[in-house]
Design a protein around this motif. Sequence first.
Motif, short mmCIF file in Angstrom:
data_model
loop_
_atom_site.label_atom_id
_atom_site.label_comp_id
_atom_site.label_asym_id
_atom_site.label_seq_id
_atom_site.Cartn_x
_atom_site.Cartn_y
_atom_site.Cartn_z
N GLU A 11 -7.63 -36.11 64.07
CA GLU A 11 -8.88 -34.58 63.93
C GLU A 11 -9.98 -35.87 63.91
OE1 GLU A 11 -10.07 -31.51 65.03
OE2 GLU A 11 -6.99 -31.49 65.49
N ARG A 12 -9.77 -36.75 63.12
CA ARG A 12 -11.01 -37.38 63.36
C ARG A 12 -11.51 -38.59 64.54
NH1 ARG A 12 -14.11 -39.79 58.64
NH2 ARG A 12 -15.40 -40.96 59.66
N VAL A 13 -10.00 -39.23 65.28
CA VAL A 13 -10.36 -39.84 66.35
C VAL A 13 -10.49 -39.07 67.72
CG1 VAL A 13 -8.55 -41.06 67.87
CG2 VAL A 13 -8.25 -41.74 65.71
N ALA A 14 -9.95 -37.59 67.62
CA ALA A 14 -9.86 -36.52 68.79
C ALA A 14 -11.23 -36.45 68.31
CB ALA A 14 -8.85 -35.73 68.50
N GLY A 15 -11.97 -36.18 67.96
CA GLY A 15 -13.31 -35.82 67.82
C GLY A 15 -14.16 -36.63 67.69
N ALA A 16 -13.91 -38.19 67.35
CA ALA A 16 -14.95 -39.52 68.35
C ALA A 16 -14.16 -39.71 69.45
CB ALA A 16 -13.88 -40.37 67.77
N LEU A 17 -13.64 -38.98 71.03
CA LEU A 17 -13.12 -39.03 71.98
C LEU A 17 -13.58 -38.62 71.87
CD1 LEU A 17 -10.17 -41.10 71.76
CD2 LEU A 17 -11.53 -42.78 72.59
N ARG A 18 -13.89 -37.17 72.10
CA ARG A 18 -14.55 -36.12 72.56
C ARG A 18 -15.28 -36.01 74.00
NH1 ARG A 18 -13.82 -32.92 68.84
NH2 ARG A 18 -11.31 -32.57 69.19
N PRO A 19 -16.22 -36.34 73.12
CA PRO A 19 -17.62 -37.03 74.22
C PRO A 19 -17.69 -37.82 75.44
CG PRO A 19 -18.18 -37.73 72.63
CD PRO A 19 -16.97 -37.32 72.18
N TRP A 20 -16.55 -38.82 75.26
CA TRP A 20 -16.33 -39.50 76.19
C TRP A 20 -15.76 -39.32 77.35
CZ3 TRP A 20 -13.31 -44.86 74.21
CH2 TRP A 20 -13.93 -45.08 73.10
N ASP A 21 -15.77 -39.47 78.29
CA ASP A 21 -15.72 -38.85 80.28
C ASP A 21 -13.93 -39.37 80.00
OD1 ASP A 21 -14.96 -41.51 81.94
OD2 ASP A 21 -17.18 -41.55 81.54
N PRO A 22 -13.06 -38.54 80.98
CA PRO A 22 -11.28 -39.36 80.78
C PRO A 22 -11.17 -40.65 81.37
CG PRO A 22 -11.82 -36.95 81.90
CD PRO A 22 -13.21 -37.46 81.87
N HIS A 23 -12.32 -41.22 82.47
CA HIS A 23 -12.40 -42.99 83.01
C HIS A 23 -12.26 -44.01 81.23
CE1 HIS A 23 -12.15 -46.97 85.17
NE2 HIS A 23 -13.25 -46.45 84.20
N GLU A 24 -13.56 -43.15 80.70
CA GLU A 24 -12.94 -44.35 79.23
C GLU A 24 -12.58 -44.43 78.20
OE1 GLU A 24 -17.85 -44.20 78.87
OE2 GLU A 24 -17.74 -42.16 78.50
N ARG A 25 -11.80 -42.71 77.69
CA ARG A 25 -10.27 -42.38 77.49
C ARG A 25 -9.77 -42.93 77.99
NH1 ARG A 25 -13.15 -37.39 76.87
NH2 ARG A 25 -11.57 -36.91 78.70
N GLU A 26 -9.23 -43.76 79.09
CA GLU A 26 -8.19 -43.79 79.89
C GLU A 26 -8.41 -45.23 79.48
OE1 GLU A 26 -4.99 -44.19 81.65
OE2 GLU A 26 -5.04 -42.84 81.14
N ARG A 27 -9.39 -45.74 79.73
CA ARG A 27 -9.39 -47.48 79.45
C ARG A 27 -9.56 -47.95 77.96
NH1 ARG A 27 -8.25 -51.95 80.98
NH2 ARG A 27 -9.67 -53.92 80.98
N PHE A 28 -9.81 -47.08 77.18
CA PHE A 28 -10.35 -47.55 75.97
C PHE A 28 -8.17 -47.35 75.71
CE2 PHE A 28 -9.21 -45.04 71.72
CZ PHE A 28 -8.90 -46.45 71.08
#
Length: 76
Positions: free
Chosen positions: A20-37
Amino acid sequence: MQLTGRGLEAYRLLRGAGVERVAGALRPWDPHERERFAQLLARFVPQVLGQDGEGAASAQRQASVAPGDRFERRTS
């Protein structure tokens, strides 16, 4: 290594909280940023562990807890 029922429940709660903590941290990232991460993390983890998993095996050997040890609550 085996966990008791209470240990397993504690593990599940901690793991869920981490997810949940990781999901919350990534929630505001756009899809491209999440994919790159995700791509970079997939590259990073095997390097930390060693390409053949030796990093993980080495860490296991250095740990003070041996495979097969049981974790149970002790009262004294």
